[in-house]
Design an enzyme around this catalytic site. Structure first.
Site, mmCIF file in Angstrom:
data_model
loop_
_atom_site.group_PDB
_atom_site.id
_atom_site.type_symbol
_atom_site.label_atom_id
_atom_site.label_comp_id
_atom_site.label_asym_id
_atom_site.label_seq_id
_atom_site.Cartn_x
_atom_site.Cartn_y
_atom_site.Cartn_z
ATOM 1 C CB CYS A 2 -0.872 0.001 1.243
ATOM 2 S SG CYS A 2 -1.779 -1.531 1.423
ATOM 3 N NE ARG A 35 4.191 1.495 -1.743
ATOM 4 C CZ ARG A 35 5.301 1.279 -1.024
ATOM 5 N NH1 ARG A 35 6.373 1.969 -1.276
ATOM 6 N NH2 ARG A 35 5.336 0.372 -0.077
ATOM 7 C CD1 TRP A 83 -1.010 -5.983 -2.740
ATOM 8 C CD2 TRP A 83 -1.487 -5.016 -4.669
ATOM 9 N NE1 TRP A 83 -0.802 -6.893 -3.711
ATOM 10 C CE2 TRP A 83 -1.086 -6.351 -4.913
ATOM 11 C CE3 TRP A 83 -1.830 -4.236 -5.753
ATOM 12 C CZ2 TRP A 83 -1.023 -6.890 -6.188
ATOM 13 C CZ3 TRP A 83 -1.767 -4.792 -7.028
ATOM 14 C CH2 TRP A 83 -1.370 -6.098 -7.241
ATOM 15 C CG ASN A 109 1.872 -1.274 3.610
ATOM 16 O OD1 ASN A 109 1.321 -2.264 3.143
ATOM 17 N ND2 ASN A 109 3.088 -0.893 3.275
ATOM 18 N N GLY A 110 0.229 -3.594 5.587
ATOM 19 C CA GLY A 110 0.776 -4.789 6.241
ATOM 20 C C GLY A 110 -0.334 -5.783 6.561
ATOM 21 C CD GLU A 499 11.496 -17.505 -14.306
ATOM 22 O OE1 GLU A 499 10.729 -18.048 -15.137
ATOM 23 O OE2 GLU A 499 11.426 -16.305 -14.011
ATOM 24 C CE LYS A 503 11.682 -13.300 -15.352
ATOM 25 N NZ LYS A 503 10.785 -14.311 -15.585
ATOM 26 C CD GLU A 506 9.607 -12.703 -19.411
ATOM 27 O OE1 GLU A 506 8.561 -12.054 -19.399
ATOM 28 O OE2 GLU A 506 10.162 -13.161 -18.397
ATOM 29 C CG HIS A 522 19.200 -38.361 -24.108
ATOM 30 N ND1 HIS A 522 19.293 -39.708 -24.373
ATOM 31 C CD2 HIS A 522 19.426 -38.223 -22.777
ATOM 32 C CE1 HIS A 522 19.524 -40.370 -23.260
ATOM 33 N NE2 HIS A 522 19.608 -39.496 -22.271
ATOM 34 C CE LYS A 625 3.753 -8.452 -13.808
ATOM 35 N NZ LYS A 625 5.005 -9.237 -13.657
HETATM 36 C C1 AGP Z 1 7.121 -14.054 -16.733
HETATM 37 O O1 AGP Z 1 8.281 -13.258 -16.584
HETATM 38 C C2 AGP Z 1 6.247 -13.582 -17.873
HETATM 39 N N1 AGP Z 1 5.862 -12.242 -17.690
HETATM 40 C C3 AGP Z 1 5.116 -14.555 -18.170
HETATM 41 O O2 AGP Z 1 5.681 -15.810 -18.457
HETATM 42 C C4 AGP Z 1 4.100 -14.747 -17.031
HETATM 43 O O3 AGP Z 1 4.678 -15.481 -15.980
HETATM 44 C C5 AGP Z 1 2.910 -15.546 -17.583
HETATM 45 O O4 AGP Z 1 2.320 -14.787 -18.616
HETATM 46 C C6 AGP Z 1 1.852 -15.851 -16.514
HETATM 47 O O5 AGP Z 1 1.337 -14.645 -16.003
HETATM 48 P P1 AGP Z 1 0.446 -14.723 -14.667
HETATM 49 O O6 AGP Z 1 1.347 -15.237 -13.589
HETATM 50 O O7 AGP Z 1 -0.028 -13.328 -14.413
HETATM 51 O O8 AGP Z 1 -0.680 -15.691 -14.931
#
Ligand code: AGP
Length: 630
Positions: A2, A35, A83, A109-110, A499, A503, A506, A522, A625
């Site tokens: 928050c 935030r 939030w 907040n918390g 992962e 990163k 992306e 393989h 996002k």
């Molecule tokens: C992760 O860095 C990406 N932005 C993407 O893979 C994301 O994790 C995926 O689209 C799922 O999003 P969500 O967790 O909001 O469902």
């Protein structure tokens, strides 16, 4: 997390700009919008009364409300962007919350961990609650103490004394701000495990959850310590502990520009959020187990008898969230002995899956709006499965359409590339697995207590990695012109490798691929040529099935073919040194919890390399996002 702002000035209009408390507070909330939040509210003290306005949604909704129902000019005010954690994002749950007959306003907040027992105590005193929030309980407690214990006497500290006494009763993490109609020139605040900063002005003083809340008015700031109360007037700032003993704050000059202040002084939200991870894990653990090491996931609200009959678990997610599910699979199957499948949500419903009333479908989603995941959850529910959402966004669609939700408390994740939400998702999935094991008696309660204790040590271990990342950053910058990076991992290190590759894809737009280390021979080993960078996430040498020695052999094999071997290993693992160009150590921790640590260097590497390429780390090309279309 928050946003919080407090203000006391000496004139109802600021000398240099003719603004009053409300304008200063609203400007601060605007600065804190980054935030992330889902409701906003303000309260001012004027003419012996408290005037408050609050609305769900964006700040614009609150501004429209203030346009329609203006507040009087005032010297003293507080403001909040919420939030949601306890209670959805509604007008009623928005802050401030009032008590003492509307004469006291509180923002928070918390998480107040013991709000339920305090609420019962106050209900027994006849207090009527309007919201579902833990904050309203804190406000009612403060009002009850102010009115009934101090008899509303403001001569001896008044609100400050009431806040001290209230904080002695509160457990959890909190930043509280309060104003009272009978003390029109005072804002009182308290903090425990949640940020609060004082801004020092000339004839005016400020409070903020971070310096963004007042950076337009002053750059003189005072950082408050743990368990402290601060009382500000236009000309004074007094700090005590929760028992009234005088305390000191640490004054410093804020040399950030407003834009970087919103990122906590970091160059990007992604970098800030990587550094938020100790807190994200700690907040996700907070309040979910008792001192005896028993999980207390009452929020799940699913009949334990149903969970005891679960004979299959299917995790549904996309992208990073799916990798969190892959990590969790190892732990859940180990602790619960329930077959656990991890499915990419967008594949799930097209393969005619086997789902029934004893199938527990766990969706993982930061946004709670990913259409692929939502459609898969809907399908699973139609097939009669029990559905639980692990989500970071209170009140979003996927939790709303699930039987139950376990929120991650990572705070809003602004950067498109998910970091702190990933670690929080893994943490929440561990808690769910331990809860199922506890219900079913699969593992002894002593073991659960030990795992929880080990999880409790993770935030400090993440912080240690963050504090020692200089060499890794240098390496990342030196590799900014690389064209391809491979990632190898085994067991729980395999989803970490995936992962790490995601990163880099992306945000650095680099070819990157993650493999199970055992898969190398393989096929993928054909990719190895002179100078090919390969990250290898090495299992703990304390792990089982000599996985460690197998992965060390993998490192030798690729090294022999010219690979640049960049190794993530556990402190003390000397066996890897001879075959690694660089070794980045992470603190020792139980094998199943290692991803919470081994992921962090890969996040830092990707973030630093992308920044070195001059890319927009927070808003990478082609990406959103939240992917709200199938
Ligand atoms: C992760 O860095 C990406 N932005 C993407 O893979 C994301 O994790 C995926 O689209 C799922 O999003 P969500 O967790 O909001 O469902």
């Amino acid at each position: 997390m928050c946003g919080i702002v407090g203000y006391v000035g000496r004139t109802s209009g600021r000398a240099d700009a003719g603004h009053g408390a409300l304008d200063v507070v609203l400007e601060g909330l605007r600065r804190l919008e980054y935030r992330g939040y889902d409701s906003a509210g303000v309260a001012v003290v004027a003419d012996g009364e408290i005037f408050s306005r609050k609305k769900s949604g964006k700040l614009s909704n609150l501004l429209a409300e203030l346009e329609a129902r203006p507040l009087p000019a005032s010297l003293t005010g507080i403001g909040h962007t919420r939030w949601a954690t306890h209670g959805g994002p509604t007008d009623q749950n928005a802050h401030p919350h009032l008590s003492d007959g509307g004469k006291l306003a509180v923002i928070h907040n918390g998480i107040i961990e013991n709000f339920a027992e305090l609420k019962q105590e106050l209900l027994a005193k006849g207090v009527v609650f309007e919201s579902e929030t833990d904050t309203e309980v804190a406000a009612a407690l403060l009002g009850d103490i102010f009115r009934n214990k101090l008899n509303g006497d403001v001569s001896d500290g008044g609100l400050t004394t009431a806040m001290q006494l209230a904080c002695q009763r509160l457990e959890g993490a909190f930043t509280l701000l309060a104003v009272h109609a009978d003390q029109p020139d005072v804002v009182v605040a308290a903090r425990r495990n949640s940020p609060l900063v004082v801004g020092l002005g000339e004839g005016e003083n400020f409070l903020g959850s971070d310096v963004s809340g007042f950076i337009d008015y002053t750059r003189r700031a005072v950082e408050l310590g743990q368990d402290q109360i601060v009382t500000i007037t236009a000309d004074t700032v007094e700090i005590t502990d929760f028992y009234g003993a005088p305390a000191e704050g640490k004054e410093y000059h804020v040399d950030w520009d407003p834009a970087s202040a919103e990122k906590g002084g970091f160059a990007s939200f992604m970098e800030k959020e990587i550094h938020d991870q100790p807190d994200a894990v700690a907040q996700t653990l907070l309040g979910r187990s008792d001192l005896n090491g028993k999980l207390t996931l009452d929020e799940l609200r699913i009949d334990p008898a149903l969970l005891k009959k679960v004979d299959k678990i299917i995790v549904l997610a996309c992208g990073t969230a799916a990798y969190a599910g892959m990590v969790a699979k190892y732990a859940i199957e180990n602790w619960c002995r329930i077959p656990t499948e991890v499915e990419l949500a967008h594949e799930f419903r097209y393969r005619d899956p086997i789902v029934g009333p004893n199938t527990l479908v766990v969706s993982i989603s930061q946004s709670g709006e990913t259409m692929d995941t939502l459609m898969a959850v809907r399908y699973a529910r139609e097939q009669g499965a029990i559905t639980v959402s692990i989500c970071n966004t209170n009140g979003s669609t996927i939790p709303r359409e699930s039987d139950a939700v376990l929120y991650t408390h990572a705070g809003p994740e602004i950067a498109v590339a998910s970091t702190k939400a990933f670690l929080a998702q893994i943490t929440a999935a561990y808690l769910l697995g331990l809860y199922l094991a506890q219900l079913r008696g699969n593992i002894f309660s002593g073991q659960i207590k030990d795992v929880l204790a080990d999880l409790g040590k993770i935030p400090a271990k993440i912080q240690k990695i963050l504090d020692n990342a200089g060499e890794l950053r240098d390496l990342a910058r030196s590799m900014k012109d690389e064209k391809s990076v491979l990632f190898l991992g085994r067991h729980v290190g395999y989803p970490v490798a995936l992962e790490g590759a995601l990163k880099l894809k992306e945000i650095a737009y680099l070819h990157a691929e993650g493999f199970a280390a055992g898969e190398l021979k393989h096929g993928p080993i054909a990719l190895i040529e002179e100078g090919q960078p390969v990250f290898v996430v090495v299992p703990s040498p304390r792990g089982r099935d000599s996985l460690h020695s197998k992965v060390v052999s993998n490192i030798q094999e690729i090294r022999a073919r010219g690979a640049r071997t960049l190794v993530i290993a556990e402190e003390g693992d000397e066996a890897v040194r001879d075959y690694a160009e660089h070794v980045f150590y992470v603190p020792e921790t139980p094998v199943l919890l290692m991803p919470l640590l081994t992921t962090v260097p890969l996040q830092i590497f990707a973030c630093e390399l992308a920044a070195a390429k001059g890319f927009d780390v927070d808003q990478p090309r082609n990406l959103a996002k939240s992917v709200t279309v199938e």
